[in-house]
Write a protein that holds these residues in place. Sequence first.
Motif, short mmCIF file in Angstrom:
data_model
loop_
_atom_site.label_atom_id
_atom_site.label_comp_id
_atom_site.label_asym_id
_atom_site.label_seq_id
_atom_site.Cartn_x
_atom_site.Cartn_y
_atom_site.Cartn_z
N THR A 108 4.41 -4.60 14.22
CA THR A 108 3.36 -5.03 12.67
C THR A 108 4.29 -4.28 11.12
O THR A 108 4.01 -5.20 10.38
CB THR A 108 1.75 -5.04 12.99
OG1 THR A 108 1.91 -3.80 13.44
CG2 THR A 108 1.92 -6.45 13.93
N PHE A 128 4.86 -7.08 8.57
CA PHE A 128 3.81 -7.43 8.04
C PHE A 128 3.52 -6.36 6.55
O PHE A 128 4.07 -4.84 6.92
CB PHE A 128 2.47 -7.36 8.97
CG PHE A 128 2.71 -8.72 9.76
CD1 PHE A 128 2.60 -9.71 9.32
CD2 PHE A 128 3.00 -8.83 10.76
CE1 PHE A 128 2.71 -11.13 9.77
CE2 PHE A 128 3.45 -9.86 11.72
CZ PHE A 128 3.25 -10.88 11.13
N ASP A 141 -2.27 -6.33 6.78
CA ASP A 141 -2.50 -7.42 7.42
C ASP A 141 -2.04 -6.72 9.28
O ASP A 141 -1.90 -7.43 10.23
CB ASP A 141 -1.05 -8.88 7.16
CG ASP A 141 -1.69 -9.56 5.98
OD1 ASP A 141 -3.12 -9.88 5.53
OD2 ASP A 141 -0.65 -9.91 5.32
N GLN A 142 -1.84 -5.46 8.55
CA GLN A 142 -1.48 -4.62 9.89
C GLN A 142 -2.44 -4.80 11.50
O GLN A 142 -2.28 -4.99 12.11
CB GLN A 142 -0.83 -3.50 10.18
CG GLN A 142 0.42 -3.42 9.05
CD GLN A 142 1.01 -1.40 9.40
OE1 GLN A 142 0.54 -1.60 9.44
NE2 GLN A 142 2.09 -1.35 8.25
N GLN A 199 -5.22 -7.08 11.76
CA GLN A 199 -5.18 -8.39 12.43
C GLN A 199 -3.68 -8.75 13.24
O GLN A 199 -4.07 -9.30 14.01
CB GLN A 199 -5.47 -9.26 10.65
CG GLN A 199 -6.81 -9.22 11.06
CD GLN A 199 -7.03 -10.19 9.84
OE1 GLN A 199 -6.52 -10.65 9.04
NE2 GLN A 199 -8.53 -10.62 9.18
N ALA A 200 -2.65 -8.41 12.58
CA ALA A 200 -1.41 -8.70 13.68
C ALA A 200 -0.97 -8.03 14.31
O ALA A 200 -0.86 -8.01 15.39
CB ALA A 200 0.17 -8.95 12.43
#
Length: 64
Positions: free
Chosen positions: A29, A33, A37-38, A40-41
């Motif tokens: 991630t 990203f 966003d890390q 959730q990713a």
Amino acid sequence: MSWNLVLTIIGLILAMIGVIFVYDARILTKRFFSFGDQNQASWGFKILGFIIAIIGGILIYFNV
């Protein structure tokens, strides 16, 4: 070459990819990203890796 061997090799590859997704989710991630966003990713990669590993395990189990 029999289909059982081919499906077993595909299952092993899927299981290996799934395990890599689970254990290296944070590293993957960071490459793809932004910082927001890390989390959730990373969670998504871990879930996806788990599902892929289960599918690979099922392929191995039913073809041996």
